[in-house]
Write a protein that holds these residues in place. Structure first.
Motif, PDB file in Angstrom:
ATOM      1  N   PHE A   1     -18.986 -25.375 -18.291  1.00  0.00           N
ATOM      2  CA  PHE A   1     -18.331 -26.629 -18.655  1.00  0.00           C
ATOM      3  C   PHE A   1     -19.225 -27.867 -18.466  1.00  0.00           C
ATOM      4  O   PHE A   1     -19.421 -28.644 -19.417  1.00  0.00           O
ATOM      5  N   PRO A   2     -19.814 -28.086 -17.289  1.00  0.00           N
ATOM      6  CA  PRO A   2     -20.681 -29.267 -17.156  1.00  0.00           C
ATOM      7  C   PRO A   2     -21.941 -29.169 -18.006  1.00  0.00           C
ATOM      8  O   PRO A   2     -22.406 -30.179 -18.536  1.00  0.00           O
ATOM      9  N   ARG A   3     -22.450 -27.952 -18.184  1.00  0.00           N
ATOM     10  CA  ARG A   3     -23.680 -27.825 -18.983  1.00  0.00           C
ATOM     11  C   ARG A   3     -23.420 -28.284 -20.414  1.00  0.00           C
ATOM     12  O   ARG A   3     -24.173 -29.105 -20.953  1.00  0.00           O
ATOM     13  N   SER A   4     -22.333 -27.802 -21.004  1.00  0.00           N
ATOM     14  CA  SER A   4     -22.105 -28.196 -22.399  1.00  0.00           C
ATOM     15  C   SER A   4     -21.732 -29.671 -22.481  1.00  0.00           C
ATOM     16  O   SER A   4     -22.142 -30.371 -23.403  1.00  0.00           O
ATOM     17  N   GLY A   5     -20.997 -30.173 -21.482  1.00  0.00           N
ATOM     18  CA  GLY A   5     -20.607 -31.587 -21.495  1.00  0.00           C
ATOM     19  C   GLY A   5     -21.816 -32.514 -21.355  1.00  0.00           C
ATOM     20  O   GLY A   5     -21.885 -33.564 -22.019  1.00  0.00           O
TER      21      GLY A   5
ATOM     22  N   GLY B   1     -26.239 -35.884 -24.636  1.00  0.00           N
ATOM     23  CA  GLY B   1     -27.661 -36.117 -24.857  1.00  0.00           C
ATOM     24  C   GLY B   1     -28.473 -36.094 -23.575  1.00  0.00           C
ATOM     25  O   GLY B   1     -29.636 -36.519 -23.553  1.00  0.00           O
ATOM     26  N   LEU B   2     -27.872 -35.588 -22.500  1.00  0.00           N
ATOM     27  CA  LEU B   2     -28.618 -35.483 -21.238  1.00  0.00           C
ATOM     28  C   LEU B   2     -29.351 -34.141 -21.214  1.00  0.00           C
ATOM     29  O   LEU B   2     -28.958 -33.192 -21.885  1.00  0.00           O
ATOM     30  N   GLU B   3     -30.393 -34.097 -20.391  1.00  0.00           N
ATOM     31  CA  GLU B   3     -31.214 -32.893 -20.363  1.00  0.00           C
ATOM     32  C   GLU B   3     -30.939 -32.130 -19.073  1.00  0.00           C
ATOM     33  O   GLU B   3     -30.992 -32.718 -17.980  1.00  0.00           O
ATOM     34  N   LEU B   4     -30.668 -30.842 -19.196  1.00  0.00           N
ATOM     35  CA  LEU B   4     -30.452 -30.037 -17.994  1.00  0.00           C
ATOM     36  C   LEU B   4     -31.794 -29.804 -17.315  1.00  0.00           C
ATOM     37  O   LEU B   4     -32.822 -29.690 -17.988  1.00  0.00           O
TER      38      LEU B   4
ATOM     39  N   PHE C   1     -28.998 -32.184 -13.747  1.00  0.00           N
ATOM     40  CA  PHE C   1     -29.519 -32.777 -14.984  1.00  0.00           C
ATOM     41  C   PHE C   1     -30.576 -33.808 -14.647  1.00  0.00           C
ATOM     42  O   PHE C   1     -30.611 -34.371 -13.549  1.00  0.00           O
ATOM     43  N   LYS C   2     -31.463 -34.044 -15.622  1.00  0.00           N
ATOM     44  CA  LYS C   2     -32.573 -34.983 -15.396  1.00  0.00           C
ATOM     45  C   LYS C   2     -32.073 -36.409 -15.535  1.00  0.00           C
ATOM     46  O   LYS C   2     -31.301 -36.713 -16.463  1.00  0.00           O
ATOM     47  N   ILE C   3     -32.535 -37.278 -14.655  1.00  0.00           N
ATOM     48  CA  ILE C   3     -32.216 -38.694 -14.781  1.00  0.00           C
ATOM     49  C   ILE C   3     -33.002 -39.228 -15.983  1.00  0.00           C
ATOM     50  O   ILE C   3     -34.220 -39.077 -16.039  1.00  0.00           O
TER      51      ILE C   3
ATOM     52  N   SER D   1     -28.254 -42.397 -25.895  1.00  0.00           N
ATOM     53  CA  SER D   1     -28.238 -40.952 -26.069  1.00  0.00           C
ATOM     54  C   SER D   1     -28.926 -40.574 -27.367  1.00  0.00           C
ATOM     55  O   SER D   1     -28.653 -41.176 -28.411  1.00  0.00           O
ATOM     56  N   PRO D   2     -29.799 -39.551 -27.343  1.00  0.00           N
ATOM     57  CA  PRO D   2     -30.424 -39.105 -28.594  1.00  0.00           C
ATOM     58  C   PRO D   2     -29.395 -38.520 -29.560  1.00  0.00           C
ATOM     59  O   PRO D   2     -29.666 -38.368 -30.741  1.00  0.00           O
TER      60      PRO D   2
END
Ligand SMILES: Cc1ncc(COP(=O)(O)O)c(C=O)c1O
Length: 368
Positions: A270-274, A279-282, A296-298, A362-363
């Motif tokens: 759930f958090p990964r897909s959200g 547009g955040l990077e895991l 996730f990366k800042i 966000s990209p």
């Protein structure tokens, strides 16, 4: 408060309430009955026929117990590490005099089986291998079954596992995978406050114990086994935590481990897909991303301390920054125990509101 650090985790009210029960005699029949009931259920969670020992300690105490009960100064130990907790496991063994070889992998990745195999092949003097099942500092889960196939199946070494943020959350079969020692702690998947650690010990680990010369007293598992036979702990236990553990285990067994693992895997996705949708990077390679903690990366230009403070002060959400070299570079969201999708959605919504105000573009945002 939505406590979303990767341990301690929020504890359900009725489990917390158990801790306010009056004390009982830890050498009396009521405690004995509870100890045997709890131990039987712990064995189910670890999927082992061997006894599980309950230590009044945090997880690090159980890691120390794993080391000092099986090794002697000078023993060659291969420590695989994919982050801060793998490094800590190595440091414990080193402090007690083991001859450590560290096999490290880039942060965000898992143990590479080929490298593990070739390192073991190159030195047949290695006695034990240390592995972190789930590296909480990076949000990566190692493939413990495959690692065990190499360490036990191909090389027959002692396998000591840090399962602190995996046991009772991520599938684990102690006996079938032939893990000799697995250490875990109450403040992670068990729906409990910090304070107890649990440790499994195989027959092979007991043979190692008979020869192990590292100093040990409080954590000498021979004492725990000796007293277990008469239904007692060797030293005064945390009786309040035992009450809480008793109820938590009843819940866990009632839910069923297959259902629990399935729920945990669902909540992990759930958090990964959200985060990806925003547009955040895991931080972790997705193939090995953990179902108990997501990092996730800042994004560039965002101040992580400011972000963490806004989440805490304006949304009552508490998340964790990275450790050591990852401080300020990642944010970790914990989802162990009984985390709901709504609790994670609140974090995602707060990020979606806050990050653009802080300048994040966000990209995935389409520009017209
Ligand atoms: C994988 C792992 N190992 C070791 C530890 C240390 O455990 P404790 O802080 O309970 O001593 C932790 C705690 O976060 C952990 O997640």
């Amino acid at each position: 408060m939505n406590l979303r650090i990767p341990g301690p985790i929020p504890v359900p009210d009725d489990i917390l309430h158990e801790m306010s029960r009056p004390m009982i005699n830890h050498r009396g029949p009521e405690f004995k009955e509870m100890l045997y009931r709890v131990s039987g259920r712990l064995k189910q969670v670890f999927d082992t026929r061997e006894n599980i020992y309950i230590l009044t300690a945090s997880g690090t105490g159980a890691l120390e117990a794993a080391v000092v009960n099986t090794l002697s100064p000078g023993d060659k130990v291969l420590c695989t590490t994919i982050g801060s907790f793998g490094d800590r496991f190595a440091e414990i063994a080193e402090r007690f005099g083991a001859d450590i070889t560290t096999l490290g992998f880039p942060l965000g990745t898992a143990v590479d089986l080929e490298q593990l195999r070739s390192t073991l092949e190159a030195d047949d003097g290695i006695k034990a291998v240390l592995v972190t099942h789930n590296e909480t500092s990076t949000g990566v889960t190692n493939d413990l079954e495959s690692i065990a196939n190499v360490v036990k199946g191909q090389f027959d070494k002692l396998l000591l596992v840090d399962g602190i943020s995996s046991v009772c959350s991520i599938p684990l079969h102690t006996d079938a995978w032939r893990c000799d020692v697995i250490a875990t702690a109450s403040q992670k998947g068990w729906m409990l406050p910090p304070g107890l650690a649990f440790i499994s010990f195989s027959k092979r680990a007991w043979r190692a114990h008979a020869e192990a010369k590292m100093p040990r007293f409080y954590f000498d598992l021979a004492q725990y086994q000796h007293y277990f036979e008469i239904g007692q702990p060797p030293y005064t236990p945390s009786i309040s935590m035992m009450f809480a553990l008793d109820l938590a285990l009843e819940r866990i067994i009632d839910e069923g481990l297959a259902a629990l693992y399935e729920r945990q895997a669902r909540i992990g996705k759930f958090p990964r897909s959200g985060l990806l949708a925003q547009g955040l990077e895991l931080f972790a390679n997705e193939r090995v991303a953990s179902d108990t903690v997501t990092a996730f990366k800042i994004p560039n230009g965002i101040d992580s301390t400011e972000l963490i403070n806004i989440l805490q002060n304006e949304y009552q959400i508490v998340v964790a920054t990275g450790q050591e070299s990852l401080k300020g570079k990642i944010i970790r969201i914990g989802h162990m125990g009984h985390t709901t999708e709504a609790e994670i959605q609140d974090v995602l919504d707060a990020l979606a509101e806050t990050l653009p105000k802080m300048g994040f573009i966000s990209p995935t945002t389409s520009v017209v």
